[in-house]
Each structure stands twice: as structure tokens, then as C-alpha cells.
Design a protein around this motif. Structure first.
Motif, PDB file in Angstrom:
ATOM      1  N   MET A   1       0.824  -1.189   0.000  1.00 49.53           N
ATOM      2  CA  MET A   1       0.000   0.000   0.000  1.00 49.53           C
ATOM      3  C   MET A   1       0.868   1.252   0.000  1.00 49.53           C
ATOM      4  O   MET A   1       0.599   2.180  -0.727  1.00 49.53           O
ATOM      5  CB  MET A   1      -0.920  -0.046   1.223  1.00 49.53           C
ATOM      6  CG  MET A   1      -1.919   1.042   1.224  1.00 49.53           C
ATOM      7  SD  MET A   1      -3.119   0.754  -0.063  1.00 49.53           S
ATOM      8  CE  MET A   1      -4.474   1.639   0.523  1.00 49.53           C
ATOM      9  N   MET A   2       1.898   1.241   0.828  1.00 47.40           N
ATOM     10  CA  MET A   2       2.779   2.412   0.883  1.00 47.40           C
ATOM     11  C   MET A   2       3.500   2.610  -0.440  1.00 47.40           C
ATOM     12  O   MET A   2       3.689   3.739  -0.882  1.00 47.40           O
ATOM     13  CB  MET A   2       3.790   2.254   2.014  1.00 47.40           C
ATOM     14  CG  MET A   2       3.184   2.329   3.393  1.00 47.40           C
ATOM     15  SD  MET A   2       2.667   3.985   3.817  1.00 47.40           S
ATOM     16  CE  MET A   2       4.233   4.791   3.945  1.00 47.40           C
ATOM     17  N   CYS A   3       3.884   1.525  -1.071  1.00 49.74           N
ATOM     18  CA  CYS A   3       4.580   1.614  -2.348  1.00 49.74           C
ATOM     19  C   CYS A   3       3.660   2.226  -3.412  1.00 49.74           C
ATOM     20  O   CYS A   3       4.090   3.066  -4.193  1.00 49.74           O
ATOM     21  CB  CYS A   3       5.055   0.234  -2.776  1.00 49.74           C
ATOM     22  SG  CYS A   3       5.972   0.246  -4.306  1.00 49.74           S
ATOM     23  N   ARG A   4       2.396   1.823  -3.397  1.00 48.56           N
ATOM     24  CA  ARG A   4       1.437   2.366  -4.349  1.00 48.56           C
ATOM     25  C   ARG A   4       1.246   3.865  -4.116  1.00 48.56           C
ATOM     26  O   ARG A   4       1.171   4.636  -5.071  1.00 48.56           O
ATOM     27  CB  ARG A   4       0.107   1.636  -4.226  1.00 48.56           C
ATOM     28  CG  ARG A   4      -0.853   2.008  -5.309  1.00 48.56           C
ATOM     29  CD  ARG A   4      -2.164   1.282  -5.253  1.00 48.56           C
ATOM     30  NE  ARG A   4      -2.143   0.077  -4.461  1.00 48.56           N
ATOM     31  CZ  ARG A   4      -3.213  -0.420  -3.869  1.00 48.56           C
ATOM     32  NH1 ARG A   4      -4.367   0.176  -3.977  1.00 48.56           N
ATOM     33  NH2 ARG A   4      -3.139  -1.520  -3.155  1.00 48.56           N
ATOM     34  N   ASN A   5       1.167   4.284  -2.866  1.00 45.09           N
ATOM     35  CA  ASN A   5       1.022   5.704  -2.565  1.00 45.09           C
ATOM     36  C   ASN A   5       2.209   6.506  -3.071  1.00 45.09           C
ATOM     37  O   ASN A   5       2.050   7.602  -3.609  1.00 45.09           O
ATOM     38  CB  ASN A   5       0.863   5.921  -1.060  1.00 45.09           C
ATOM     39  CG  ASN A   5      -0.454   5.410  -0.544  1.00 45.09           C
ATOM     40  OD1 ASN A   5      -1.387   5.194  -1.305  1.00 45.09           O
ATOM     41  ND2 ASN A   5      -0.537   5.205   0.751  1.00 45.09           N
ATOM     42  N   CYS A   6       3.401   5.955  -2.888  1.00 45.37           N
ATOM     43  CA  CYS A   6       4.606   6.646  -3.366  1.00 45.37           C
ATOM     44  C   CYS A   6       4.617   6.747  -4.882  1.00 45.37           C
ATOM     45  O   CYS A   6       5.020   7.775  -5.441  1.00 45.37           O
ATOM     46  CB  CYS A   6       5.859   5.926  -2.877  1.00 45.37           C
ATOM     47  SG  CYS A   6       6.076   6.023  -1.097  1.00 45.37           S
ATOM     48  N   MET A   7       4.167   5.696  -5.558  1.00 45.87           N
ATOM     49  CA  MET A   7       4.139   5.713  -7.016  1.00 45.87           C
ATOM     50  C   MET A   7       3.119   6.723  -7.534  1.00 45.87           C
ATOM     51  O   MET A   7       3.382   7.443  -8.501  1.00 45.87           O
ATOM     52  CB  MET A   7       3.848   4.317  -7.553  1.00 45.87           C
ATOM     53  CG  MET A   7       4.992   3.352  -7.320  1.00 45.87           C
ATOM     54  SD  MET A   7       4.635   1.622  -7.668  1.00 45.87           S
ATOM     55  CE  MET A   7       3.883   1.670  -9.257  1.00 45.87           C
ATOM     56  N   VAL A   8       1.963   6.795  -6.900  1.00 42.31           N
ATOM     57  CA  VAL A   8       0.949   7.775  -7.301  1.00 42.31           C
ATOM     58  C   VAL A   8       1.467   9.190  -7.052  1.00 42.31           C
ATOM     59  O   VAL A   8       1.318  10.076  -7.901  1.00 42.31           O
ATOM     60  CB  VAL A   8      -0.380   7.525  -6.552  1.00 42.31           C
ATOM     61  CG1 VAL A   8      -1.341   8.677  -6.750  1.00 42.31           C
ATOM     62  CG2 VAL A   8      -0.998   6.223  -7.020  1.00 42.31           C
ATOM     63  N   ALA A   9       2.081   9.416  -5.898  1.00 41.08           N
ATOM     64  CA  ALA A   9       2.624  10.738  -5.591  1.00 41.08           C
ATOM     65  C   ALA A   9       3.711  11.125  -6.577  1.00 41.08           C
ATOM     66  O   ALA A   9       3.793  12.283  -6.985  1.00 41.08           O
ATOM     67  CB  ALA A   9       3.170  10.760  -4.169  1.00 41.08           C
ATOM     68  N   ALA A  10       4.521  10.165  -6.991  1.00 41.85           N
ATOM     69  CA  ALA A  10       5.586  10.456  -7.945  1.00 41.85           C
ATOM     70  C   ALA A  10       5.024  10.864  -9.298  1.00 41.85           C
ATOM     71  O   ALA A  10       5.663  11.602 -10.043  1.00 41.85           O
ATOM     72  CB  ALA A  10       6.498   9.241  -8.097  1.00 41.85           C
ATOM     73  N   GLY A  11       3.824  10.421  -9.623  1.00 38.24           N
ATOM     74  CA  GLY A  11       3.202  10.806 -10.888  1.00 38.24           C
ATOM     75  C   GLY A  11       2.358  12.054 -10.788  1.00 38.24           C
ATOM     76  O   GLY A  11       2.313  12.856 -11.719  1.00 38.24           O
ATOM     77  N   VAL A  12       1.680  12.233  -9.659  1.00 37.87           N
ATOM     78  CA  VAL A  12       0.741  13.347  -9.516  1.00 37.87           C
ATOM     79  C   VAL A  12       1.451  14.651  -9.158  1.00 37.87           C
ATOM     80  O   VAL A  12       1.123  15.711  -9.717  1.00 37.87           O
ATOM     81  CB  VAL A  12      -0.331  13.007  -8.459  1.00 37.87           C
ATOM     82  CG1 VAL A  12      -1.180  14.210  -8.125  1.00 37.87           C
ATOM     83  CG2 VAL A  12      -1.197  11.869  -8.956  1.00 37.87           C
ATOM     84  N   LEU A  13       2.407  14.607  -8.258  1.00 37.04           N
ATOM     85  CA  LEU A  13       3.044  15.837  -7.790  1.00 37.04           C
ATOM     86  C   LEU A  13       3.726  16.639  -8.892  1.00 37.04           C
ATOM     87  O   LEU A  13       3.568  17.866  -8.925  1.00 37.04           O
ATOM     88  CB  LEU A  13       4.018  15.531  -6.652  1.00 37.04           C
ATOM     89  CG  LEU A  13       3.355  15.073  -5.357  1.00 37.04           C
ATOM     90  CD1 LEU A  13       4.406  14.745  -4.308  1.00 37.04           C
ATOM     91  CD2 LEU A  13       2.391  16.099  -4.838  1.00 37.04           C
ATOM     92  N   PRO A  14       4.448  16.023  -9.812  1.00 37.86           N
ATOM     93  CA  PRO A  14       5.019  16.833 -10.891  1.00 37.86           C
ATOM     94  C   PRO A  14       3.953  17.510 -11.763  1.00 37.86           C
ATOM     95  O   PRO A  14       4.138  18.652 -12.197  1.00 37.86           O
ATOM     96  CB  PRO A  14       5.828  15.825 -11.714  1.00 37.86           C
ATOM     97  CG  PRO A  14       6.142  14.739 -10.781  1.00 37.86           C
ATOM     98  CD  PRO A  14       4.980  14.651  -9.850  1.00 37.86           C
ATOM     99  N   CYS A  15       2.838  16.813 -11.989  1.00 38.95           N
ATOM    100  CA  CYS A  15       1.752  17.425 -12.769  1.00 38.95           C
ATOM    101  C   CYS A  15       1.164  18.630 -12.048  1.00 38.95           C
ATOM    102  O   CYS A  15       0.912  19.671 -12.661  1.00 38.95           O
ATOM    103  CB  CYS A  15       0.657  16.397 -13.040  1.00 38.95           C
ATOM    104  SG  CYS A  15       1.171  15.046 -14.104  1.00 38.95           S
ATOM    105  N   VAL A  16       0.951  18.498 -10.749  1.00 40.92           N
ATOM    106  CA  VAL A  16       0.406  19.617  -9.973  1.00 40.92           C
ATOM    107  C   VAL A  16       1.391  20.779  -9.957  1.00 40.92           C
ATOM    108  O   VAL A  16       0.986  21.939 -10.054  1.00 40.92           O
ATOM    109  CB  VAL A  16       0.038  19.155  -8.544  1.00 40.92           C
ATOM    110  CG1 VAL A  16      -0.351  20.332  -7.675  1.00 40.92           C
ATOM    111  CG2 VAL A  16      -1.079  18.138  -8.591  1.00 40.92           C
ATOM    112  N   ARG A  17       2.670  20.487  -9.863  1.00 33.92           N
ATOM    113  CA  ARG A  17       3.677  21.560  -9.895  1.00 33.92           C
ATOM    114  C   ARG A  17       3.646  22.306 -11.218  1.00 33.92           C
ATOM    115  O   ARG A  17       3.722  23.533 -11.239  1.00 33.92           O
ATOM    116  CB  ARG A  17       5.061  20.980  -9.651  1.00 33.92           C
ATOM    117  CG  ARG A  17       5.290  20.565  -8.233  1.00 33.92           C
ATOM    118  CD  ARG A  17       6.730  20.108  -8.035  1.00 33.92           C
ATOM    119  NE  ARG A  17       6.848  19.418  -6.779  1.00 33.92           N
ATOM    120  CZ  ARG A  17       7.374  18.215  -6.624  1.00 33.92           C
ATOM    121  NH1 ARG A  17       7.876  17.578  -7.656  1.00 33.92           N
ATOM    122  NH2 ARG A  17       7.438  17.654  -5.444  1.00 33.92           N
TER     123      ARG A  17
END
Length: 71
Positions: A1-17
Motif C-alpha cells: 500500500m505504501m509503495c502504491r502511494n509513493c508511485m501515485v505521488a511520484a506521478g501526480v506531484l510533478p503534474c500539480v507543480r
């Protein structure tokens, strides 16, 4: 679960930036995103708090789950 959260954050955060860097709101570049994120988190926490009631309203019966009570 934690790994999935990190992977989603790695994809979403650059887009939001990128979106926030291109934002030209009168409130600034970051404030609209901070406000929207805060509102979404508030709604999510409220839903989590009422999850048992929501499950009951959606048809979850008592026999469908274990009787585990967290300590």
C-alpha cells in the motif's frame, strides 16, 4: 500500500507543480491549489469518519464483515 502511494505521488506531484507554475490567479500560483487540496482532504476525512454509516446505507449488512473492534 505504501509503495502504491509513493508511485501515485511520484506521478501526480510533478503534474500539480506544472499546473501551479502556469496558474495566473489573482490569489497567486500556489494558494488555489493549497485551498483545493485542503478542501478535498477535509471531505475525505469526514467520509472516513462516517464510513460505517455510509456502508450501512449502501447495503452493508452486519454479517458481511468481521466483528473486529480496534483497540
Amino acid at each position: 500500500m505504501m509503495c502504491r502511494n509513493c508511485m501515485v505521488a511520484a506521478g501526480v506531484l510533478p503534474c500539480v507543480r506544472i499546473w501551479s507554475d502556469k496558474c495566473s490567479s489573482k490569489y497567486g500560483r500556489r494558494r488555489p491549489f493549497i485551498l483545493a487540496g485542503s478542501l478535498m482532504i477535509s471531505v475525505a476525512v469526514t467520509i472516513i469518519g462516517f464510513s460505517a454509516d455510509i456502508g450501512y446505507l449502501l447495503g452493508d449488512a452486519d454479517e458481511d464483515h468481521r466483528n473486529f473492534k480496534g483497540t
